[in-house]
Scaffold this active site. Structure first.
Site, PDB file in Angstrom:
ATOM      1  N   ASP A 207      56.061  21.905  25.868  1.00  0.00           N
ATOM      2  CA  ASP A 207      55.993  21.974  27.329  1.00  0.00           C
ATOM      3  C   ASP A 207      55.112  20.861  27.875  1.00  0.00           C
ATOM      4  O   ASP A 207      53.901  20.858  27.651  1.00  0.00           O
ATOM      5  CB  ASP A 207      55.454  23.332  27.760  1.00  0.00           C
ATOM      6  CG  ASP A 207      55.528  23.542  29.275  1.00  0.00           C
ATOM      7  OD1 ASP A 207      56.194  22.733  29.955  1.00  0.00           O
ATOM      8  OD2 ASP A 207      54.929  24.510  29.760  1.00  0.00           O
TER       9      ASP A 207
ATOM     10  N   ASP B 119      59.787  16.390  33.533  1.00  0.00           N
ATOM     11  CA  ASP B 119      59.334  17.614  32.879  1.00  0.00           C
ATOM     12  C   ASP B 119      60.310  18.038  31.790  1.00  0.00           C
ATOM     13  O   ASP B 119      61.527  18.032  31.996  1.00  0.00           O
ATOM     14  CB  ASP B 119      59.192  18.718  33.935  1.00  0.00           C
ATOM     15  CG  ASP B 119      58.671  20.022  33.366  1.00  0.00           C
ATOM     16  OD1 ASP B 119      57.729  19.978  32.547  1.00  0.00           O
ATOM     17  OD2 ASP B 119      59.195  21.086  33.728  1.00  0.00           O
TER      18      ASP B 119
END
Length: 493
Positions: free
Chosen positions: A168, A374
């Site tokens: 992440d 992201d």
């Protein structure tokens, strides 16, 4: 099927689309419908040899952990170390996290929406508060965990024990579930829980230490715990969907391969987890804040890392620490920026979009808020005017195919019915970034998500958007904080 009247009709209609867009045939790609709307694959196809890293002379290393042999690809470049990456719901995922209950598209998008909203609110500086969940934790949220899609397998402790972690870029502090967690305080995972008492290199961080004081008090710091009779540093995180993890802030040896390890790696040894966690063993934080793996290894790897997300979930990609020392051939670079007061996020400036080889008429001010790139957000969020222009052009180029009615449970509003077609003609979509860098998205995997345009409208013009992971597929995306840029290398996995 190639000679069927239906396909001839489709191709004629597509030819009309080409003429309408100026006849630029290079702006369209014919793809099988099996790739434009893929079903859940049944078998894993490893990435082609030599495609897992941007370096020569790769070799395979194996290390034995917890009675399981993990294969890790390590480059001969001393500045880099890479490891396989897989989609957590696909056949290439480790058996311990292979979930039989893959979420529906509607559920995946619901989770993704929660993550997008959180990231955009945090990037805008808006205050985010916690609900009362019965555990005292910090006043800032982390991005949603249940929306994360890609996993890597690393070794924790001495001797190394394999742990399957979600990656992440929207999180910083890494954590795994630890003994003496039990069924009432932790979620089920198939791998054995990490046992700190069995590791000779494990060390809890004392509560009165500098390391504990340096833990971000607004994001992770959670006072002290005396559960062991000693005052230890406690961390706590609540994610955007109200999942929580609380435990002891600790250090340990993180093993990437027999030749590559990170000593004194600071992480969370989770003792209380609540929420919708599912099978995986923990999380690997790749954000830009001091608590992340990237920041902790900056002296060795220069604050750089890259990944390649595969085109589908039936192939593997890779995660690599470090930037190529000499060979950056094939990369296109754009400047890397930071979000004010939010060091976690990586920001790039989008300047234009083209469809089918034709640049869209979008004023530069529309993109002035920048785009957070992201790994955990699925679909790309564009400012309203940019999305409207993209949707109009894409629908025009795809007018040969029936548009499905809107689904109130999903944000995607440009979805197609390809029934009866063995092949479809899809327009290319290209994103142009600062410095005149134009990235032609992979077709169809980087443009379509289950037959839908993988973009959604987001904030007003001039506000920050998000580049989701669908648009990043098949590229090696290199985050190089030391050199202040982000690189894109096509066809890397």
């Amino acid at each position: 099927m190639a000679s069927s009247p239906l396909l001839v009709c489709v191709l004629l209609l597509c030819s009309c689309c080409l003429i309408a867009l100026g006849g630029n045939e290079r702006g369209f790609v014919v793809v099988p419908t099996s790739t434009s709307s893929p079903s859940n694959p049944a078998a894993c196809s490893p990435a082609p040899q030599g495609m897992q890293c941007n370096a020569t002379d790769e070799y395979e290393s194996k290390f034995q952990t917890n009675s399981e042999v993990l294969s890790v690809s390590v480059t001969s470049d001393p500045n880099r170390a890479s490891m396989p990456l897989a989609h957590r719901h696909g056949p290439c995922a480790p058996a311990s996290v292979a979930a039989t209950n893959r979420p529906s598209r509607a559920e995946m998008l619901r989770r993704d929406r929660a993550r997008r909203i959180h990231i955009l609110r945090k990037a805008s500086g808006r205050r985010i508060t916690l609900s009362d969940v019965g555990v005292s934790i910090p006043t800032s949220l982390g991005a949603a965990v249940d929306s994360l899609q890609y996993v890597v397998t690393l070794g924790f402790g001495t001797p190394a024990v394999s742990q399957v972690l979600l990656i992440d870029t929207g999180s910083d502090l890494s954590w795994v579930q630890c003994q003496p967690c039990n069924s009432s305080t932790c979620y089920p995972q198939k791998d054995p829980l990490f046992d700190p008492s069995a590791s000779s290199s494990y060390a809890p961080i004392p509560c009165d230490s500098k390391a504990c004081r340096d833990l971000d008090p607004d994001t992770y710091a959670n006072g002290c715990t005396n559960s062991s009779g000693t005052s230890l540093c406690q961390y706590g995180i609540q994610y955007a969907n109200e999942d929580i993890t609380v435990g002891v802030y600790s250090t340990e040896t993180l093993t990437l391969s027999p030749q590559v390890s990170v000593k004194n790696f600071s992480f969370g040894c989770g003792l209380v987890q609540r929420g919708t966690f599912d099978l995986f063993d923990g999380l690997l934080g790749l954000g830009g804040a001091p608590e992340s793996l990237v920041s902790q290894t900056a002296e060795t790897y220069g604050g750089s890392f890259s990944y390649c997300l595969p085109a589908g979930n039936s192939t593997t990609g890779f995660l690599a620490l470090g930037a190529p020392s000499n060979n950056t051939a094939g990369f296109l670079f754009t400047p890397l920026h930071s979000v004010p007061k939010e060091p976690t996020f990586y920001l790039v400036n989008l300047t234009g979009i083209s469809v089918g080889g034709t640049q869209l008429d979008i004023q530069p001010t529309v993109f002035s808020g920048g785009m957070i790139i992201d790994s955990g957000t699925v679909v790309t969020v564009l400012p309203e005017t940019a999305y409207s222009a993209l949707r109009t052009a894409f629908r025009s180029a795809m007018s040969a195919y029936p548009l499905l009615p809107p689904n109130n449970d999903e944000d995607l509003d440009t979805c197609y019915n390809f029934t009866g077609n063995s092949n479809v003609t899809v327009p290319t979509v290209a994103l142009t970034y600062d410095g005149g860098v134009t990235i032609d998205l992979d077709v169809p995997s980087g443009v379509l998500l289950d037959g839908c345009l993988a973009f959604v409208p987001g904030p007003p013009d001039g506000h920050t958007g998000i580049i989701g992971n669908v648009n990043q597929r098949t590229f090696e995306v290199l985050y190089d904080s030391g050199r202040g840029h982000v690189g894109f290398r096509p066809g890397a996995c």
